[in-house]
Motif scaffolding. Sequence first.
Motif, PDB file in Angstrom:
ATOM      1  N   SER A 106     -12.686  -0.576 118.856  1.00 37.54           N
ATOM      2  CA  SER A 106     -11.623  -1.531 118.539  1.00 37.54           C
ATOM      3  C   SER A 106     -10.284  -0.991 118.606  1.00 37.54           C
ATOM      4  CB  SER A 106     -11.809  -1.700 117.073  1.00 37.54           C
ATOM      5  OG  SER A 106     -10.836  -2.712 116.598  1.00 37.54           O
ATOM      6  N   LEU A 107      -9.724   0.225 118.358  1.00 30.27           N
ATOM      7  CA  LEU A 107      -8.530   1.015 118.594  1.00 30.27           C
ATOM      8  C   LEU A 107      -8.249   1.177 120.114  1.00 30.27           C
ATOM      9  CD1 LEU A 107      -8.678   3.488 115.788  1.00 30.27           C
ATOM     10  CD2 LEU A 107      -7.082   1.652 115.901  1.00 30.27           C
ATOM     11  N   LEU A 108      -9.126   1.617 120.834  1.00 28.87           N
ATOM     12  CA  LEU A 108      -8.966   1.731 122.075  1.00 28.87           C
ATOM     13  C   LEU A 108      -8.617   0.457 122.726  1.00 28.87           C
ATOM     14  CD1 LEU A 108     -11.225   3.953 124.580  1.00 28.87           C
ATOM     15  CD2 LEU A 108     -10.284   1.758 125.371  1.00 28.87           C
ATOM     16  N   ARG A 109      -9.257  -0.866 122.383  1.00 26.23           N
ATOM     17  CA  ARG A 109      -9.022  -1.959 123.118  1.00 26.23           C
ATOM     18  C   ARG A 109      -7.439  -2.503 122.702  1.00 26.23           C
ATOM     19  NH1 ARG A 109     -13.089  -4.786 125.595  1.00 26.23           N
ATOM     20  NH2 ARG A 109     -15.215  -3.841 125.380  1.00 26.23           N
ATOM     21  N   LYS A 110      -7.249  -2.308 121.443  1.00 25.18           N
ATOM     22  CA  LYS A 110      -5.796  -2.463 120.729  1.00 25.18           C
ATOM     23  C   LYS A 110      -4.734  -1.757 121.430  1.00 25.18           C
ATOM     24  CE  LYS A 110      -3.277  -2.591 116.670  1.00 25.18           C
ATOM     25  NZ  LYS A 110      -3.157  -2.093 115.119  1.00 25.18           N
ATOM     26  N   TRP A 111      -4.948  -0.621 121.663  1.00 22.03           N
ATOM     27  CA  TRP A 111      -3.810   0.502 122.301  1.00 22.03           C
ATOM     28  C   TRP A 111      -3.743   0.063 123.813  1.00 22.03           C
ATOM     29  CZ3 TRP A 111      -0.955   4.373 119.831  1.00 22.03           C
ATOM     30  CH2 TRP A 111      -1.103   4.639 118.667  1.00 22.03           C
ATOM     31  N   GLN A 112      -4.802  -0.166 124.268  1.00 19.46           N
ATOM     32  CA  GLN A 112      -4.988  -0.295 125.786  1.00 19.46           C
ATOM     33  C   GLN A 112      -4.003  -1.529 126.286  1.00 19.46           C
ATOM     34  OE1 GLN A 112      -6.858   1.411 128.137  1.00 19.46           O
ATOM     35  NE2 GLN A 112      -6.558  -0.225 129.886  1.00 19.46           N
ATOM     36  N   LYS A 113      -3.657  -2.322 125.375  1.00 16.73           N
ATOM     37  CA  LYS A 113      -2.696  -3.690 125.502  1.00 16.73           C
ATOM     38  C   LYS A 113      -1.425  -2.948 125.856  1.00 16.73           C
ATOM     39  CE  LYS A 113      -5.341  -6.814 123.052  1.00 16.73           C
ATOM     40  NZ  LYS A 113      -5.136  -7.649 121.785  1.00 16.73           N
TER      41      LYS A 113
ATOM     42  N   ILE B  24      -0.522   0.794 126.183  1.00 19.79           N
ATOM     43  CA  ILE B  24      -0.646   2.029 127.044  1.00 19.79           C
ATOM     44  C   ILE B  24      -1.983   2.162 127.941  1.00 19.79           C
ATOM     45  CG2 ILE B  24       0.817   3.325 125.573  1.00 19.79           C
ATOM     46  CD1 ILE B  24      -1.574   4.876 124.790  1.00 19.79           C
ATOM     47  N   ASN B  25      -2.000   2.845 128.999  1.00 20.26           N
ATOM     48  CA  ASN B  25      -3.020   2.774 130.072  1.00 20.26           C
ATOM     49  C   ASN B  25      -3.914   3.941 129.594  1.00 20.26           C
ATOM     50  OD1 ASN B  25      -4.666   2.126 132.054  1.00 20.26           O
ATOM     51  ND2 ASN B  25      -3.768   3.633 133.467  1.00 20.26           N
ATOM     52  N   LEU B  26      -4.803   3.585 128.781  1.00 22.43           N
ATOM     53  CA  LEU B  26      -5.923   4.558 128.226  1.00 22.43           C
ATOM     54  C   LEU B  26      -7.060   4.782 129.227  1.00 22.43           C
ATOM     55  CD1 LEU B  26      -5.797   3.577 124.610  1.00 22.43           C
ATOM     56  CD2 LEU B  26      -4.684   5.863 125.481  1.00 22.43           C
ATOM     57  N   VAL B  27      -7.855   3.870 129.639  1.00 24.71           N
ATOM     58  CA  VAL B  27      -8.892   3.764 130.437  1.00 24.71           C
ATOM     59  C   VAL B  27      -8.826   2.914 131.812  1.00 24.71           C
ATOM     60  CG1 VAL B  27     -10.483   4.630 128.817  1.00 24.71           C
ATOM     61  CG2 VAL B  27     -10.167   2.135 129.113  1.00 24.71           C
ATOM     62  N   ALA B  28      -9.531   2.892 132.779  1.00 25.94           N
ATOM     63  CA  ALA B  28      -9.643   1.945 133.580  1.00 25.94           C
ATOM     64  C   ALA B  28      -9.899   0.475 133.210  1.00 25.94           C
ATOM     65  CB  ALA B  28     -10.308   2.323 134.904  1.00 25.94           C
ATOM     66  N   GLU B  29      -9.219  -0.471 133.350  1.00 30.84           N
ATOM     67  CA  GLU B  29      -9.503  -1.855 133.093  1.00 30.84           C
ATOM     68  C   GLU B  29     -11.052  -2.304 133.234  1.00 30.84           C
ATOM     69  OE1 GLU B  29      -7.834  -4.128 131.162  1.00 30.84           O
ATOM     70  OE2 GLU B  29      -6.180  -2.845 130.871  1.00 30.84           O
ATOM     71  N   SER B  30     -11.392  -1.817 134.568  1.00 32.10           N
ATOM     72  CA  SER B  30     -12.853  -2.177 135.012  1.00 32.10           C
ATOM     73  C   SER B  30     -13.955  -1.647 134.038  1.00 32.10           C
ATOM     74  CB  SER B  30     -12.700  -1.641 136.222  1.00 32.10           C
ATOM     75  OG  SER B  30     -12.921  -0.046 136.581  1.00 32.10           O
TER      76      SER B  30
ATOM     77  N   SER C   4      -6.825  15.528 127.166  1.00 35.93           N
ATOM     78  CA  SER C   4      -7.801  14.720 126.402  1.00 35.93           C
ATOM     79  C   SER C   4      -7.480  12.989 126.582  1.00 35.93           C
ATOM     80  CB  SER C   4      -7.522  14.705 124.933  1.00 35.93           C
ATOM     81  OG  SER C   4      -8.021  16.145 124.531  1.00 35.93           O
ATOM     82  N   GLY C   5      -6.297  12.494 127.010  1.00 35.85           N
ATOM     83  CA  GLY C   5      -6.000  11.249 127.641  1.00 35.85           C
ATOM     84  C   GLY C   5      -6.728  10.377 126.338  1.00 35.85           C
ATOM     85  N   ALA C   6      -7.552   9.272 126.719  1.00 40.28           N
ATOM     86  CA  ALA C   6      -8.127   8.648 125.633  1.00 40.28           C
ATOM     87  C   ALA C   6      -9.231   9.213 124.596  1.00 40.28           C
ATOM     88  CB  ALA C   6      -8.684   7.269 126.390  1.00 40.28           C
TER      89      ALA C   6
END
Length: 216
Positions: A34-41, A43-49, A80-82
């Motif tokens: 949930s946090l990853l999806r929220k922050w992805q909007k 900052i680029n954390l993981v590939a959208e695909s 570490s990135g995401a």
Amino acid sequence: MKGKAKDRSSDRQIALELAPSLQPYIREFEIYESLLRKWQKSINLVAESTLDEIWTRHFADSAQIHERFPGIVNWVDLGSGAGFPGMALAICLKDHAGAKIHLIESDQRKAAFLRAVSRETGAVAEIHVGRIENELPPLADRVEGVTARALAPLPQLIEWSRDLLLKNVKAVFLKGEDWASELTDSSAADSLQLSTLQSRTHSTGRIIALARDFGA
């Protein structure tokens, strides 16, 4: 939307089969997702695909390190990135006495994300903000394993980790389909013991493990 929800549910079930160590911490990884999806909007954390395959592509891929090397409970994760694999390890080891995962990340925004995940999941993570060459040396006597994923070619990873390897810290790197050519190009690995393990999540991927002495 129903189709997407079904795909995500299937992805999670496959991940739990590939990496059973995720099972006790489903709630924590749901928070992480949930946090990853929220922050992805922002900052680029993981590939959208990979967003609809978070559980297999990221969580299970990371957790397999814990399952292959269960005796290592103090890790340092480079770049570490995401949070892969370091934060996933910090969740899987949260109930293990004495466990600590150090995550090195130079990007302030990604470091803030990692702190949020650690806080919300209770992960045994410590975030170090800075360059690897500055943050890694002080950790040499505090860890048993060094890891990284999708960060740099193997020769560079070995160069960063050399002082730790000399102390017989084990290096465990997740590598993609170019792993064989990276090994060929890495004369730095000649003085080390090396093991390659088939990735559970990528048919062409390997887990590259290096140590001065695996028996020590």
